[in-house]
Write an enzyme that holds these catalytic residues in place. Structure first.
Site, PDB file in Angstrom:
ATOM      1  N   ASP A  20       0.766  -1.193   0.001  1.00  0.00           N
ATOM      2  CA  ASP A  20      -0.037   0.227  -0.042  1.00  0.00           C
ATOM      3  C   ASP A  20       0.847   1.395   0.028  1.00  0.00           C
ATOM      4  O   ASP A  20       0.504   2.356   0.541  1.00  0.00           O
ATOM      5  CB  ASP A  20      -0.824  -0.118   1.232  1.00  0.00           C
ATOM      6  N   LYS A  23       2.028   1.877  -5.123  1.00  0.00           N
ATOM      7  CA  LYS A  23       2.471   1.107  -6.560  1.00  0.00           C
ATOM      8  C   LYS A  23       1.087   1.557  -7.556  1.00  0.00           C
ATOM      9  O   LYS A  23       1.950   1.845  -8.527  1.00  0.00           O
ATOM     10  CB  LYS A  23       2.715  -0.430  -6.246  1.00  0.00           C
ATOM     11  N   GLY A  47      -4.605  -4.316  -3.593  1.00  0.00           N
ATOM     12  CA  GLY A  47      -5.541  -3.144  -3.856  1.00  0.00           C
ATOM     13  C   GLY A  47      -4.952  -2.012  -4.151  1.00  0.00           C
ATOM     14  O   GLY A  47      -4.185  -1.670  -3.327  1.00  0.00           O
ATOM     15  N   HIS A  48      -5.161  -1.805  -5.436  1.00  0.00           N
ATOM     16  CA  HIS A  48      -4.356  -0.459  -5.922  1.00  0.00           C
ATOM     17  C   HIS A  48      -5.445   0.780  -6.219  1.00  0.00           C
ATOM     18  O   HIS A  48      -6.188   0.598  -6.784  1.00  0.00           O
ATOM     19  CB  HIS A  48      -3.484  -0.707  -6.969  1.00  0.00           C
ATOM     20  N   GLN A 230       1.757  -6.472  -3.353  1.00  0.00           N
ATOM     21  CA  GLN A 230       2.380  -6.618  -1.961  1.00  0.00           C
ATOM     22  C   GLN A 230       3.629  -5.929  -2.165  1.00  0.00           C
ATOM     23  O   GLN A 230       3.864  -5.031  -2.671  1.00  0.00           O
ATOM     24  CB  GLN A 230       2.512  -8.090  -1.691  1.00  0.00           C
TER      25      GLN A 230
HETATM   26  P1  GDP Z   1      -0.704   0.132  -3.648  1.00  0.00           P
HETATM   27  O1  GDP Z   1      -1.425  -1.181  -3.121  1.00  0.00           O
HETATM   28  O2  GDP Z   1       0.982   0.329  -3.335  1.00  0.00           O
HETATM   29  O3  GDP Z   1      -0.933   0.558  -4.990  1.00  0.00           O
HETATM   30  O4  GDP Z   1      -1.168   1.406  -2.751  1.00  0.00           O
HETATM   31  P2  GDP Z   1      -2.765   1.693  -2.285  1.00  0.00           P
HETATM   32  O5  GDP Z   1      -3.454   1.918  -3.436  1.00  0.00           O
HETATM   33  O6  GDP Z   1      -3.463   0.418  -1.582  1.00  0.00           O
HETATM   34  O7  GDP Z   1      -2.718   2.606  -1.232  1.00  0.00           O
HETATM   35  C1  GDP Z   1      -2.026   3.901  -1.519  1.00  0.00           C
HETATM   36  C2  GDP Z   1      -3.175   4.869  -1.194  1.00  0.00           C
HETATM   37  O8  GDP Z   1      -2.729   6.306  -1.280  1.00  0.00           O
HETATM   38  C3  GDP Z   1      -4.079   5.263  -2.291  1.00  0.00           C
HETATM   39  O9  GDP Z   1      -5.410   5.389  -1.962  1.00  0.00           O
HETATM   40  C4  GDP Z   1      -3.573   6.049  -3.373  1.00  0.00           C
HETATM   41  O10 GDP Z   1      -4.582   7.054  -4.019  1.00  0.00           O
HETATM   42  C5  GDP Z   1      -3.020   7.116  -2.235  1.00  0.00           C
HETATM   43  N1  GDP Z   1      -1.841   7.989  -2.858  1.00  0.00           N
HETATM   44  C6  GDP Z   1      -0.775   7.399  -3.593  1.00  0.00           C
HETATM   45  N2  GDP Z   1       0.116   8.445  -3.641  1.00  0.00           N
HETATM   46  C7  GDP Z   1      -0.045   9.268  -2.747  1.00  0.00           C
HETATM   47  C8  GDP Z   1       0.360  10.696  -2.267  1.00  0.00           C
HETATM   48  O11 GDP Z   1       1.539  10.892  -2.745  1.00  0.00           O
HETATM   49  N3  GDP Z   1      -0.320  11.214  -1.325  1.00  0.00           N
HETATM   50  C9  GDP Z   1      -1.759  11.084  -0.947  1.00  0.00           C
HETATM   51  N4  GDP Z   1      -2.176  11.867  -0.240  1.00  0.00           N
HETATM   52  N5  GDP Z   1      -2.280   9.821  -1.293  1.00  0.00           N
HETATM   53  C10 GDP Z   1      -1.551   9.034  -2.260  1.00  0.00           C
HETATM   54  P1  IMO Z   2      -0.976  -4.262  -2.342  1.00  0.00           P
HETATM   55  O1  IMO Z   2      -0.617  -4.861  -3.414  1.00  0.00           O
HETATM   56  C1  IMO Z   2      -1.212  -4.767   2.291  1.00  0.00           C
HETATM   57  C2  IMO Z   2      -1.103  -8.951   3.850  1.00  0.00           C
HETATM   58  C3  IMO Z   2      -2.372  -9.607   4.536  1.00  0.00           C
HETATM   59  C4  IMO Z   2      -1.856 -10.430   5.598  1.00  0.00           C
HETATM   60  C5  IMO Z   2      -0.630 -11.065   4.668  1.00  0.00           C
HETATM   61  C6  IMO Z   2      -1.152 -12.312   4.201  1.00  0.00           C
HETATM   62  O2  IMO Z   2      -2.135  -3.426  -1.907  1.00  0.00           O
HETATM   63  O3  IMO Z   2       0.077  -3.819  -1.446  1.00  0.00           O
HETATM   64  P2  IMO Z   2      -2.680 -12.916   1.908  1.00  0.00           P
HETATM   65  O4  IMO Z   2      -4.196 -12.777   1.665  1.00  0.00           O
HETATM   66  O5  IMO Z   2      -1.808 -12.207   0.935  1.00  0.00           O
HETATM   67  O6  IMO Z   2      -2.281 -14.326   2.244  1.00  0.00           O
HETATM   68  O7  IMO Z   2      -2.478 -12.246   3.636  1.00  0.00           O
HETATM   69  O8  IMO Z   2      -0.448 -10.097   3.537  1.00  0.00           O
HETATM   70  N1  IMO Z   2      -1.274  -8.472   2.486  1.00  0.00           N
HETATM   71  C7  IMO Z   2      -1.364  -7.005   2.129  1.00  0.00           C
HETATM   72  N2  IMO Z   2      -0.940  -5.884   2.946  1.00  0.00           N
HETATM   73  N3  IMO Z   2      -1.211  -4.807   1.218  1.00  0.00           N
HETATM   74  C8  IMO Z   2      -1.128  -5.757   0.217  1.00  0.00           C
HETATM   75  O9  IMO Z   2      -1.323  -5.563  -1.351  1.00  0.00           O
HETATM   76  C9  IMO Z   2      -1.411  -6.850   0.509  1.00  0.00           C
HETATM   77  N4  IMO Z   2      -1.504  -8.125   0.230  1.00  0.00           N
HETATM   78  C10 IMO Z   2      -1.706  -8.996   1.166  1.00  0.00           C
HETATM   79  O10 IMO Z   2      -3.013  -8.336   5.075  1.00  0.00           O
HETATM   80  O11 IMO Z   2      -1.084  -9.537   6.400  1.00  0.00           O
HETATM   81 MG    MG Z   3      -2.740  -1.702  -1.753  1.00  0.00          MG
END
Ligand code: GDP
Ligand code: IMO
Ligand code: MG
Length: 434
Positions: A20, A23, A47-48, A230
């Site tokens: 999170d 990416k 989850g992106h 991840q």
């Molecule tokens: P990922 O799993 O690595 O793709 O990240 P996620 O999408 O799960 O979580 C990142 C969150 O931060 C998302 O809601 C993005 O929209 C948000 N985000 C990404 N870059 C920035 C930033 O520079 N500032 C802020 N405030 N939010 C950001």
């Molecule tokens: P993105 O791509 C954050 C965590 C779960 C749990 C562990 C194992 O959005 O960064 P799983 O269901 O994969 O067997 O769970 O990994 N986990 C993540 N945490 N971002 C993710 O993906 C994750 N995918 C799995 O919360 O601790």
């Molecule tokens: Mg994510």
């Protein structure tokens, strides 16, 4: 490729913390500059969130490149595919006018069968206080089947006889475990086969020999972006095992999960948040349990894209960033969410650990060491100005510039891009990423 030509790059994007980091946004930014975006590991545990103007997209299984019209999105062989989720996600995007017709799926990707989801959930319940806190999507059991040589691959769906044999093989032991240990009903072979076969017609045109496709693309000077799900500390080999996911989320996994050779990779982009978060169980030295943690969660909207769980929040951890830089060969960091740190008088950064009274500068070797690690903090001056409209490094207040430069010194690679908001446009590029 022509003699003497310089090969165009395969570029990897990896998470440098516990996921999170942003990416999805980073991949989206680069999407218009690349020809292919390949998801190489994980499944719909990811989850992106990608924000483009007033539109917000939550992607789970599809590569974030799906939002860039010019590029070909690829689900690599290292991914585990929940076909129901795949088609739901495709339909959802189509309804919003996104063209998904270029999507290609590896014939060797493994399929998440319904019994894998069941096994994930019952195993977590069985573990009780030792649970991992998985997303419950069947990820671990599907990768376990793959390693046990009991997995179902995308290509198996094209041969009903083979498919039935494989499902029978997978269920032989699983049904014993489900009925005798977990007290659940046995799973019928027919119901699994039927469900999987119901996707075949829609799936068939998308399936290809993706390692060959990508090899040919690179040979034709195309640019391929390999997008991790991840992150480094959730990697099954290099993460905080056993509190990890079940796939290889690091640069090594980008090769095995796509079929692209290490010698093709010219750049590795590590995505790192200006603070740290984690979802699920497991050690997290800089975790905050006070108002600061609550404020980071609120300001950063730190709630899971996949499960909606509140993310655990803490300060930036430099030993972890250095570790990720080493493991992945990071050439450039994208430092995300700097805007979330606006409003603190001073900002702590973990520069080393105290492990049982001893200063340790790098990730401890053992699980016990990491569990005992207490952060050693240095404090940096904060800023109060709104930085969300900054587009050049010089637009940032002096204290924010210093924070970035100090992080760069202790994190193991240059910080090339800085995120100052969720939108595609809210980024500062200090050095070209591509
Ligand atoms: P990922 O799993 O690595 O793709 O990240 P996620 O999408 O799960 O979580 C990142 C969150 O931060 C998302 O809601 C993005 O929209 C948000 N985000 C990404 N870059 C920035 C930033 O520079 N500032 C802020 N405030 N939010 C950001
Ligand atoms: P993105 O791509 C954050 C965590 C779960 C749990 C562990 C194992 O959005 O960064 P799983 O269901 O994969 O067997 O769970 O990994 N986990 C993540 N945490 N971002 C993710 O993906 C994750 N995918 C799995 O919360 O601790
Ligand atoms: Mg994510």
């Amino acid at each position: 490729m022509c003699e003497g030509c310089i090969p165009m790059p395969a570029v990897v994007i990896v998470g440098a913390q516990w996921g999170d980091e942003g990416k999805g946004k980073a991949t989206d930014i680069l999407g218009s500059r690349v020809d292919y975006v390949v998801k190489f590991n994980g499944g719909n545990n990811a989850g992106h969130t990608v924000v483009i103007g007033d539109q917000k997209y939550a992607l789970h299984l599809l590569p974030s490149g799906i939002l860039s019209p010019g590029c070909v999105p690829v689900i690599g062989n290292g991914v585990v595919v929940d076909l129901k989720v795949l088609f739901e996600e495709i339909d959802g995007l189509n309804e919003r006018g996104i063209d998904t017709s270029k999507l290609v799926i590896s014939a060797n990707a493994h399929v998440i069968a319904d019994y894998n989801r069941t096994m994930d959930k019952v195993a977590e319940r069985f573990l009780g206080s030792r649970k991992i806190g998985t997303t419950g999507r069947g990820i671990g059991p599907t990768y376990a089947d793959k390693m046990n040589r009991l997995g179902i691959r995308v290509q198996d769906l094209f041969d009903e006889k083979i498919l039935r044999q494989k499902v029978e093989g997978a269920l032989e032991l699983k049904n014993q475990i489900l009925t005798k240990i977990y007290n659940r009903r046995a799973v019928e072979v027919d119901e699994i086969v039927e469900e999987l076969l119901s996707y075949v017609d829609r799936l068939r045109p998308m399936v290809a020999d993706t390692p060959l496709l990508l090899h040919e693309a690179l040979a034709a000077d195309k640019t391929v972006l390999l997008e991790a799900g991840q992150a480094t500390l959730l990697d099954v080999d290099h993460g905080t095992y056993p509190f990890v996911t079940s796939s290889s989320a690091t640069t090594g996994g980008a090769c095995t999960g796509s079929g692209i050779a290490p010698t093709e990779i010219t750049r590795v982009i590590g995505i790192v948040k200006a603070y740290a978060t984690r979802v699920g169980e497991g050690p997290f030295p800089t975790e905050l349990f006070d108002d600061d943690g609550e404020r980071l969660r609120k300001n950063g909207a730190e709630f899971g894209t996949t499960t909606g769980r509140p993310r655990r929040c803490g300060w930036y951890d430099a030993p972890i960033a250095r570790y990720a830089a080493r493991i992945n060969g990071v050439t450039d960091f994208v430092l995300t969410k700097l805007d979330v740190l606006t409003g603190w008088d001073r900002i702590p950064v973990c520069v080393a650990y105290d492990v049982d009274g001893e200063r340790v500068d790098e990730m401890p070797m053992t699980q016990t060491g990491f569990h005992h690690a207490k952060p050693v903090y240095e404090y940096f001056e904060g800023w109060h100005e709104d930085i969300s409209a900054a587009r050049t490094f010089e637009d940032l207040p002096q204290a924010a510039q210093t924070y970035v430069l100090e992080l760069e010194k202790i994190s193991g690679a240059r910080i090339s891009t800085i995120g100052v908001g969720p939108d595609r446009e809210q980024s500062i590029e200090r050095f070209d990423l591509l």
